[in-house]
Design a protein around this motif. Sequence first.
Motif, mmCIF file in Angstrom:
data_model
loop_
_atom_site.group_PDB
_atom_site.id
_atom_site.type_symbol
_atom_site.label_atom_id
_atom_site.label_comp_id
_atom_site.label_asym_id
_atom_site.label_seq_id
_atom_site.Cartn_x
_atom_site.Cartn_y
_atom_site.Cartn_z
ATOM 1 N N ASP A 72 64.889 93.090 23.227
ATOM 2 C CA ASP A 72 66.302 93.996 23.866
ATOM 3 C C ASP A 72 66.996 92.272 23.330
ATOM 4 O O ASP A 72 68.242 93.022 23.686
ATOM 5 C CB ASP A 72 65.550 93.092 25.367
ATOM 6 C CG ASP A 72 66.823 94.285 26.477
ATOM 7 O OD1 ASP A 72 67.181 95.068 26.106
ATOM 8 O OD2 ASP A 72 67.223 93.663 27.024
ATOM 9 N N THR A 105 71.487 97.869 27.750
ATOM 10 C CA THR A 105 70.516 98.635 27.226
ATOM 11 C C THR A 105 69.775 100.086 28.256
ATOM 12 O O THR A 105 70.189 100.192 29.369
ATOM 13 C CB THR A 105 68.978 97.632 27.518
ATOM 14 O OG1 THR A 105 69.343 96.467 26.749
ATOM 15 C CG2 THR A 105 68.049 98.844 26.516
ATOM 16 N N LEU A 117 64.421 101.141 25.591
ATOM 17 C CA LEU A 117 64.380 100.917 24.298
ATOM 18 C C LEU A 117 62.586 100.924 24.363
ATOM 19 O O LEU A 117 61.368 100.356 24.982
ATOM 20 C CB LEU A 117 63.735 98.833 25.103
ATOM 21 C CG LEU A 117 63.304 97.366 24.338
ATOM 22 C CD1 LEU A 117 64.478 97.450 22.960
ATOM 23 C CD2 LEU A 117 63.244 96.640 24.934
#
Length: 135
Positions: free
Chosen positions: A59, A78, A81
């Motif tokens: 990440d 994000t 992921l």
Amino acid sequence: MTEASLNKTSADVPPGAQLLGREWLGFDGKIASIRFAAQSVFTNRHGTIQGGFLAAMLDSATGLGALAVLPESQTVVTKTLTTRFLKPARVGPITARAKVVAQTDRDMIVEADLIDADDVTVATATAELRILDKR
């Protein structure tokens, strides 16, 4: 972002990145390289690095890979992921290589690999990131 802004002092690095021992290695125009220090406190009952720590490294790497190509006025968060664990990771240095594979004005897709000290890819990820203007 500029190379200098990504190569911050430890005081400027977020606490999570400090915990992971994150170190910016550089950007060659396509691939961002970041090193992490996988510590013994990251291990599971098998003595290998627990997957959550590897996901956190991925990440972090995908985010830095994105920031390497964005202007200073923008950042990313994000959205997803997707992580694949390929081999057990051991305590020691782990290098991430991240590259942007797609970009629009609002979103990016960044792929990253984690490579151990023996040059073995231990995990990979694809991140969908939202591009935001910094406030």
